[in-house]
Motif scaffolding. Structure first.
Motif, PDB file in Angstrom:
ATOM      1  N   ILE A 554       0.859  -1.181   0.000  1.00 41.59           N
ATOM      2  CA  ILE A 554       0.000   0.000   0.000  1.00 41.59           C
ATOM      3  C   ILE A 554       0.897   1.232   0.000  1.00 41.59           C
ATOM      4  O   ILE A 554       1.953   1.262   0.622  1.00 41.59           O
ATOM      5  CB  ILE A 554      -0.959  -0.002   1.211  1.00 41.59           C
ATOM      6  CG1 ILE A 554      -2.096   0.983   0.990  1.00 41.59           C
ATOM      7  CG2 ILE A 554      -0.238   0.313   2.514  1.00 41.59           C
ATOM      8  CD1 ILE A 554      -3.262   0.784   1.933  1.00 41.59           C
ATOM      9  N   GLN A 555       0.512   2.247  -0.766  1.00 44.54           N
ATOM     10  CA  GLN A 555       1.305   3.462  -0.848  1.00 44.54           C
ATOM     11  C   GLN A 555       0.425   4.656  -0.527  1.00 44.54           C
ATOM     12  O   GLN A 555      -0.781   4.517  -0.428  1.00 44.54           O
ATOM     13  CB  GLN A 555       1.890   3.632  -2.257  1.00 44.54           C
ATOM     14  CG  GLN A 555       2.677   2.427  -2.761  1.00 44.54           C
ATOM     15  CD  GLN A 555       4.008   2.215  -2.053  1.00 44.54           C
ATOM     16  OE1 GLN A 555       4.411   3.010  -1.197  1.00 44.54           O
ATOM     17  NE2 GLN A 555       4.693   1.130  -2.373  1.00 44.54           N
ATOM     18  N   ARG A 556       1.041   5.807  -0.380  1.00 41.54           N
ATOM     19  CA  ARG A 556       0.284   7.032  -0.147  1.00 41.54           C
ATOM     20  C   ARG A 556      -0.874   7.120  -1.115  1.00 41.54           C
ATOM     21  O   ARG A 556      -0.719   6.792  -2.287  1.00 41.54           O
ATOM     22  CB  ARG A 556       1.163   8.254  -0.384  1.00 41.54           C
ATOM     23  CG  ARG A 556       2.091   8.520   0.743  1.00 41.54           C
ATOM     24  CD  ARG A 556       2.782   9.836   0.521  1.00 41.54           C
ATOM     25  NE  ARG A 556       3.729  10.028   1.601  1.00 41.54           N
ATOM     26  CZ  ARG A 556       4.040  11.198   2.114  1.00 41.54           C
ATOM     27  NH1 ARG A 556       3.507  12.292   1.650  1.00 41.54           N
ATOM     28  NH2 ARG A 556       4.906  11.284   3.103  1.00 41.54           N
ATOM     29  N   GLY A 557      -2.008   7.575  -0.647  1.00 35.40           N
ATOM     30  CA  GLY A 557      -3.159   7.725  -1.514  1.00 35.40           C
ATOM     31  C   GLY A 557      -3.985   6.460  -1.598  1.00 35.40           C
ATOM     32  O   GLY A 557      -5.069   6.463  -2.157  1.00 35.40           O
ATOM     33  N   GLY A 558      -3.477   5.354  -1.015  1.00 33.74           N
ATOM     34  CA  GLY A 558      -4.284   4.151  -0.934  1.00 33.74           C
ATOM     35  C   GLY A 558      -4.173   3.242  -2.147  1.00 33.74           C
ATOM     36  O   GLY A 558      -4.870   2.249  -2.229  1.00 33.74           O
ATOM     37  N   ALA A 804     -12.847  -2.255  -4.804  1.00 31.58           N
ATOM     38  CA  ALA A 804     -12.894  -1.178  -3.828  1.00 31.58           C
ATOM     39  C   ALA A 804     -14.121  -1.291  -2.930  1.00 31.58           C
ATOM     40  O   ALA A 804     -14.043  -1.107  -1.726  1.00 31.58           O
ATOM     41  CB  ALA A 804     -12.880   0.171  -4.540  1.00 31.58           C
ATOM     42  N   PHE A 805     -15.276  -1.616  -3.531  1.00 31.82           N
ATOM     43  CA  PHE A 805     -16.511  -1.649  -2.747  1.00 31.82           C
ATOM     44  C   PHE A 805     -17.216  -2.977  -2.928  1.00 31.82           C
ATOM     45  O   PHE A 805     -17.332  -3.484  -4.043  1.00 31.82           O
ATOM     46  CB  PHE A 805     -17.446  -0.515  -3.172  1.00 31.82           C
ATOM     47  CG  PHE A 805     -16.781   0.822  -3.061  1.00 31.82           C
ATOM     48  CD1 PHE A 805     -16.463   1.346  -1.814  1.00 31.82           C
ATOM     49  CD2 PHE A 805     -16.415   1.530  -4.185  1.00 31.82           C
ATOM     50  CE1 PHE A 805     -15.820   2.557  -1.705  1.00 31.82           C
ATOM     51  CE2 PHE A 805     -15.774   2.747  -4.084  1.00 31.82           C
ATOM     52  CZ  PHE A 805     -15.470   3.264  -2.841  1.00 31.82           C
ATOM     53  N   ALA A 806     -17.728  -3.513  -1.820  1.00 32.05           N
ATOM     54  CA  ALA A 806     -18.367  -4.806  -1.873  1.00 32.05           C
ATOM     55  C   ALA A 806     -19.713  -4.710  -2.586  1.00 32.05           C
ATOM     56  O   ALA A 806     -20.217  -5.689  -3.103  1.00 32.05           O
ATOM     57  CB  ALA A 806     -18.547  -5.352  -0.461  1.00 32.05           C
ATOM     58  N   ASN A 807     -20.327  -3.524  -2.606  1.00 31.92           N
ATOM     59  CA  ASN A 807     -21.669  -3.420  -3.170  1.00 31.92           C
ATOM     60  C   ASN A 807     -21.691  -2.678  -4.493  1.00 31.92           C
ATOM     61  O   ASN A 807     -22.727  -2.221  -4.941  1.00 31.92           O
ATOM     62  CB  ASN A 807     -22.613  -2.734  -2.169  1.00 31.92           C
ATOM     63  CG  ASN A 807     -22.204  -1.295  -1.910  1.00 31.92           C
ATOM     64  OD1 ASN A 807     -21.075  -0.912  -2.181  1.00 31.92           O
ATOM     65  ND2 ASN A 807     -23.120  -0.497  -1.385  1.00 31.92           N
ATOM     66  N   ASP A 812     -12.620   3.424  -6.678  1.00 29.50           N
ATOM     67  CA  ASP A 812     -12.604   4.454  -5.640  1.00 29.50           C
ATOM     68  C   ASP A 812     -12.314   5.817  -6.275  1.00 29.50           C
ATOM     69  O   ASP A 812     -11.204   6.069  -6.741  1.00 29.50           O
ATOM     70  CB  ASP A 812     -11.510   4.089  -4.624  1.00 29.50           C
ATOM     71  CG  ASP A 812     -11.478   5.053  -3.451  1.00 29.50           C
ATOM     72  OD1 ASP A 812     -12.190   6.086  -3.519  1.00 29.50           O
ATOM     73  OD2 ASP A 812     -10.769   4.774  -2.485  1.00 29.50           O
ATOM     74  N   SER A 813     -13.304   6.688  -6.262  1.00 34.87           N
ATOM     75  CA  SER A 813     -13.127   7.965  -6.955  1.00 34.87           C
ATOM     76  C   SER A 813     -12.329   8.951  -6.118  1.00 34.87           C
ATOM     77  O   SER A 813     -11.994  10.046  -6.551  1.00 34.87           O
ATOM     78  CB  SER A 813     -14.495   8.573  -7.263  1.00 34.87           C
ATOM     79  OG  SER A 813     -15.152   8.851  -6.038  1.00 34.87           O
ATOM     80  N   ASN A 814     -11.982   8.528  -4.903  1.00 32.32           N
ATOM     81  CA  ASN A 814     -11.210   9.396  -4.020  1.00 32.32           C
ATOM     82  C   ASN A 814      -9.730   9.452  -4.383  1.00 32.32           C
ATOM     83  O   ASN A 814      -8.994  10.290  -3.902  1.00 32.32           O
ATOM     84  CB  ASN A 814     -11.311   8.856  -2.608  1.00 32.32           C
ATOM     85  CG  ASN A 814     -12.009   9.820  -1.719  1.00 32.32           C
ATOM     86  OD1 ASN A 814     -13.141  10.182  -2.004  1.00 32.32           O
ATOM     87  ND2 ASN A 814     -11.342  10.262  -0.689  1.00 32.32           N
ATOM     88  N   TRP A 829       0.357  14.395   1.123  1.00 30.01           N
ATOM     89  CA  TRP A 829      -0.404  14.451   2.374  1.00 30.01           C
ATOM     90  C   TRP A 829      -0.462  15.875   2.884  1.00 30.01           C
ATOM     91  O   TRP A 829       0.521  16.588   2.809  1.00 30.01           O
ATOM     92  CB  TRP A 829       0.253  13.561   3.446  1.00 30.01           C
ATOM     93  CG  TRP A 829      -0.214  12.148   3.391  1.00 30.01           C
ATOM     94  CD1 TRP A 829      -1.370  11.676   2.840  1.00 30.01           C
ATOM     95  CD2 TRP A 829       0.478  10.992   3.898  1.00 30.01           C
ATOM     96  NE1 TRP A 829      -1.435  10.319   2.965  1.00 30.01           N
ATOM     97  CE2 TRP A 829      -0.342   9.866   3.606  1.00 30.01           C
ATOM     98  CE3 TRP A 829       1.689  10.802   4.566  1.00 30.01           C
ATOM     99  CZ2 TRP A 829       0.038   8.575   3.973  1.00 30.01           C
ATOM    100  CZ3 TRP A 829       2.053   9.536   4.912  1.00 30.01           C
ATOM    101  CH2 TRP A 829       1.234   8.431   4.619  1.00 30.01           C
TER     102      TRP A 829
END
Ligand SMILES: Cc1cc2nc3c(=O)[nH]c(=O)nc-3n(C[C@H](O)[C@H](O)[C@H](O)COP(=O)(O)OP(=O)(O)OC[C@H]3O[C@@H](n4cnc5c(N)ncnc54)[C@H](O)[C@@H]3O)c2cc1C
Ligand code: SF4
Ligand code: SF4
Ligand code: FES
Lengths: 829, 120
Positions: A554-558, A804-807, A812-814, A829
């Protein structure tokens, strides 16, 4: 009838006073009302800077609201006392209410002293004293690039560090010739100066400011010599001024430079009115640290009890917190006492400066300064405070215990009444009693039950020492248990898992642990299960750190990075092209790593399986960069091309990397192979390094790069490739079985009794009789190796977990990127 | 089957959102879901027989990360540890347990007809 006490100000001293009143059972004789101007309950000003870095106000509260309620203490917040009538015994509040008192306690503290510099009213000029001040600074800093802190004392340094960590280019301006003039001598300050320079802090000393420039907002600082610097924000931290305005209004006597005059019983010049804390002028001075303020609160409580306690001064020793440079001073730091003998140690190489001042007869320690290495601070402080007789060679105090120096004082030699925590006034006796009588077995427990270490925190290492020594004395084993869920060391758990054939975390937890586990014991167990049974780690996804869970770092920003294995750093042009193509297709940031492979950054979790599928189709395997496992075996080009080469280092490196790939261990493992003594592969900086000799190979072990580099040491020389692998099998298995979690081989060797000689006995002469077992265990792991990514790519159920999402199938638009040198980068950061 | 866990008294009326099937959330593990554009982490805390939900955002460095953290407990208090710097948060109260960070929002969870509902 109870007497009514009104306390003006709800700062640190006021809270301590209330707590001591409760502890002394005085609340059945007195009613307490606290009136404070700030909109908060009394909070921990000492750790104010942590508010800047994210601690909430509630966490800074010294006592929760419920505590005041439970004890029937009335708190009036957000209200200022604006006048006082000492004859009628009333105070006037700014909401026009009038309160009667029998006894008045002034605990109004101090405010930041602002020198009369022209332009100080401009926007962007702040002081550093209250939560409110810091909230303003926090907001303003967002728009700022450069900052100036006026004042190079304890507080100024803390403030400068805080904004510097926020990315502000910071400058400290100090009027006197050197920093921390109250605590440090000139030489000590010059060491600190260099250290802070290296941290990137600008320091200007010995200068006078003419004015702050700018229209409404401050934009610069101009000096009297006409020079100037630009800045977007100014923080003034040039000392404090006691808040004695109320006392002056009421005609109480105050000092010339401020401060409410009190006697040794904390009484002001008018009976029935007392002053404690930073607003009080006691023994002719203002005491600007919490320890003396708390001592004053103690004295007043004793007086109210009817005892004769007096304030006779207090310890002004300090250890700087938060600055990234060790600085401490204690006692008579500057050697002001007549005929005292200073002893100094300067090490320009390690940037350490130490000075101790000795009494003329050489018997006692009077004070001292530590810069660069303050690890002996607590011990020296105890020697000084308890007037412990010095050894005939007092200079041994300077080399200190940390360097294995001569004079060592065991914590258990200290007297029971030795004060360990000056902030809270906790003695060694009290700490020992908690351990011996109340069965406290952790530092956290001691903090809770004795309050030791809850002030500035400087004494925590010593509290820990006392805990360990006392438990040992009681014959209790001080075990490095892994966490609250298992009363075992890693090695014990290794044996348990193996002997009892445990295959899952929950099985282990139910049989041998308690609670629900945590982020320490879960990944540790995952690593044990993998090194013992070599099952694919995806089987234990829910107990892995996210790196292991998603088989990527995992890196910065996820986002995650992807590292395909490139054994020995050898790669065909075709494969190189494939990486290029895939990197381009998924827009990945590319970087060559120190281990001779290529790291691809910026993949979203949902992209990982498709990217790996393509890599696997091109013949790549997982590089295990995410795991505590073998990373790479770096090689030099060796005898095939190099004119100096003795043997084929690349072929050997590839053979070894392929043998140990996927191996799980307490920490990451790195190897290297060089084709001759020129050592181009830097193999001795690795956990194992192999260097060609005229007659065979020399095997070195337990080196590493990183934060504390260590050279690998010679285990065996002139051995064949076959023997080399045999020794490596034994060495690695022995390490995996016995090292604590997150311990690299060099640290493990440091802790191994008998050191390298012992290790040679185990590996070469089989002194434990385990060699055969080690080799068998290793062969099992080699035979059962599977590429973890291949398993995922081929298994649709496992693949499905990578989203990213189970549903929703939305990414992930973030996740956002910025561009740099034509590649993408996470937003900072 | 209906079971309701960790209900906190809501300040305003809560709206229950149907998310995923219970089997979609691994035992003792977590997932992130999107509810009206909001990222929510849901945990299937099998070890305690409970379900928990909280914001996916870690307040430390504003990373959308908590669903990827490891769950466990500290002195019996259920918690999740952020994968980035291991800050821990109580799943019951949202309090940061390393006392150096802001707290997080936690939400009630209920299970109906094998579906996980989160109350926002
Ligand atoms: C950033 C920072 C870091 C520090 N670090 C350390 C450290 O590492 N070690 C150390 O020993 N010390 C440190 N100190 C100093 C320490 O915080 C003080 O010594 C301590 O707070 C003094 O306590 P006090 O109660 O006397 O004053 P304060 O804590 O200032 O409290 C006084 C309170 O009274 C209120 N008040 C004043 N007048 C009135 C009025 N008329 N009516 C109502 N309320 C009023 C004020 O608003 C204030 O809330 C630090 C200080 C700061 C600002
Ligand atoms: S270590 Fe020796 S063999 Fe290897 S590249 Fe360097 S000089 Fe050549
Ligand atoms: S040296 Fe520090 S910043 Fe650089 S990759 Fe390693 S951990 Fe990250
Ligand atoms: S981002 Fe979560 S702990 Fe740092």
């Amino acid at each position: 009838m109870k007497e009514k006490i009104i306390i003006v100000g709800n700062g640190m001293t006021a809270v301590k006073f209330c707590q001591k009143m409760v502890d002394a059972n005085l609340l059945d004789k007195f009613d307490l009302t606290v009136v404070g101007e700030e909109p908060h309950y009394g909070y921990d000003r000492v750790h104010l800077t942590s508010y800047y870095t994210g601690t909430s106000v509630k966490e800074l509260h010294l006592a929760p609201k419920e505590w005041y309620n439970e004890n029937g203490i009335e708190v009036i917040k957000n209200t200022k006392v604006i006048d006082l009538d000492k004859i009628k015994k009333t105070v006037l509040l700014d909401n026009e209410n009038v309160l009667n008192y029998d006894i008045l306690v002034l605990a109004t503290g101090s405010s930041a002293f602002v020198p009369p510099i022209e332009g100080r009213e401009k926007d962007g000029v702040f002081v550093y004293r209250t939560i409110y001040d810091l909230s303003l600074i926090k907001e303003y800093v967002k728009e700022a690039k450069k900052g100036v802190v006026i004042g190079g004392g304890l507080l100024g340094l803390e403030a400068a560090k805080a904004i510097m960590d926020d990315g502000i280019e910071s400058t400290i301006i100090e009027r006197s010739p050197w920093l921390m003039g109250r605590q440090l001598d000139k030489r000590g300050a010059s060491f600190l100066h260099k250290k802070l320079d290296a941290h990137g802090l600008n320091i200007i000393t010995d200068t006078n400011i003419a004015r702050f420039t700018g229209d409404d907002k401050v934009t610069g600082v101009e000096f009297i010599d006409g020079t100037s610097i630009d800045t977007d924000i100014v923080i003034i931290s040039s000392g404090i001024k006691a808040r004695d305005e109320l006392a002056i209004k009421a005609g109480l006597e105050v000092g010339k430079a401020g401060g409410i005059l009190v006697d040794e019983g904390m009484q002001t010049t008018y009976p029935g009115i007392y002053a404690i804390g930073e607003c009080a002028l006691a023994m002719g001075m203002i005491w600007g640290l919490v320890a003396p303020c708390y001592e004053m609160a103690e004295v007043l409580v004793e007086r109210l009890k009817g005892n004769e306690k007096s304030f006779i001064g207090s310890d002004m020793s300090t250890k700087l917190k938060l600055i990234g440079a060790d600085v401490a001073s204690f006692g008579d730091a500057l050697g002001m006492a007549e005929d005292c003998i200073p002893l100094m140690l300067e090490n320009k190489f390690t940037h350490v400066y130490k000075r101790i001042n000795i009494s003329p007869d050489g018997k006692y320690l009077l004070g001292g300064i530590l810069v660069g290495d303050a690890s002996d601070y607590n011990m020296l402080l105890q020697i000084y405070k308890n007037k412990i007789l010095l050894p005939p060679n007092p200079e041994s105090l300077l080399t200190g215990a940390s360097q294995g120096g001569g004079f060592k004082l065991s914590v258990l030699d200290l007297a029971d009444n030795a004060v360990i925590c000056s902030c809270e006034g906790v003695t060694k006796g009290k700490i020992c009693a908690a351990i011996e009588n109340d069965d406290v077995t952790s530092v956290a427990g001691l903090k809770k039950c004795t309050k030791a270490g809850t002030g500035c925190g400087g004494c925590v290492p010593m509290v820990d020492d006392i805990l360990t020594a006392t438990l040992k004395k009681q014959g209790k084993e001080v075990k490095k248990v892994i966490c609250e869920h298992f009363e075992f060391t890693r090695q014990e758990l290794y044996d348990i898992v193996k002997m009892e054939g445990i295959k899952t975390f929950s099985d282990l937890l139910h049989k041998k642990g308690h609670g629900a586990g945590c982020e320490i014991c879960k990944p540790l167990t995952a690593s044990l299960l993998a090194s013992i049974w070599n099952e694919p780690i995806v089987k234990h996804q829910q107990i892995q750190d996210t790196n292991d869970k998603f088989l990527a770092n995992i890196q910065r920003g996820g986002t995650y990075s992807i590292v395909p294995r490139i054994p020995g750093g050898e790669i065909t042009p075709e494969k190189l092209e494939a990486i290029g193509r895939i990197g381009k297709k998924y827009d990945l940031y590319c970087k060559i790593t120190g281990g001779q492979r290529i790291d691809l950054f910026g993949a979203r979790v949902d992209q990982l399986p498709v990217i790996w599928e393509e890599l696997i189709n091109e013949g790549f395997e997982s590089g295990h960069a995410y795991g505590k496992s073998l990373r790479t075996v770096k090689s030099c080009v060796g005898s095939t091309w190099c004119r100096f080469g003795l043997h084929d280092s690349v072929s050997f490196a590839i053979e070894i990397e392929n043998r140990y790939k996927g191996l799980r261990s307490p920490h990451k493992l790195k190897g290297g192979v060089s084709g001759c003594v020129r050592e181009c592969a830097e193999a001795r900086g690795k956990d194992f390094g192999i260097i060609a000799s005229e007659k065979g190979w020399n095997l070195f072990v337990c080196g590493n790069g990183g934060a504390n580099p260590a050279h690998a040491q010679l285990l065996a020389s002139d051995i064949t490739a076959e023997t080399c692998i045999q020794y490596l099998d034994r060495f690695l298995m022995y390490y995996i079985k016995t090292a604590s979690p997150l311990t690299r081989t060099s640290k493990w060797l440091d802790g191994l009794e008998g050191g390298m000689d012992y290790l040679k006995e185990v590996v070469i002469n089989d002194s434990l009789g385990m060699a055969e077992q080690f080799e068998k265990d290793m062969q099992l792991l080699v035979d059962t190796y599977k590429c973890e990514w291949k398993e995922v790519v081929e298994n649709s159920e496992l693949r499905n977990k990578f989203k990213a999402f189970a549903n929703s199938d939305e990414p992930d638009s973030n996740i956002k990127f910025v561009s740099m040198r034509n590649q993408k980068m996470p937003t900072p950061w | 089957m209906t079971s309701t866990t960790n209900i906190i008294t809501p300040a305003k009326a809560i709206i229950w959102h149907k998310t995923v099937k219970t089997i979609d959330i691994p035992q003792n593990g977590g997932v992130a879901v999107l509810i009206d554009g909001q990222q929510i982490a849901i945990f299937n805390f099998t070890e305690k027989g409970e379900w928990y939900a909280c914001q996916n955002l870690c307040p430390h460095k504003m990373e959308m990360a908590l669903s990827r953290g490891l769950i466990g407990d500290a002195n019996g208090e259920p918690k999740v540890a952020c994968p980035f710097h291991k800050k821990s948060f109580s799943l019951e109260t949202g309090e940061c347990l390393n006392d150096s960070c802001n707290n997080i929002n936690v939400f009630p969870v209920k299970i109906e007809d094998d579906f996980v509902f989160v109350g926002l």
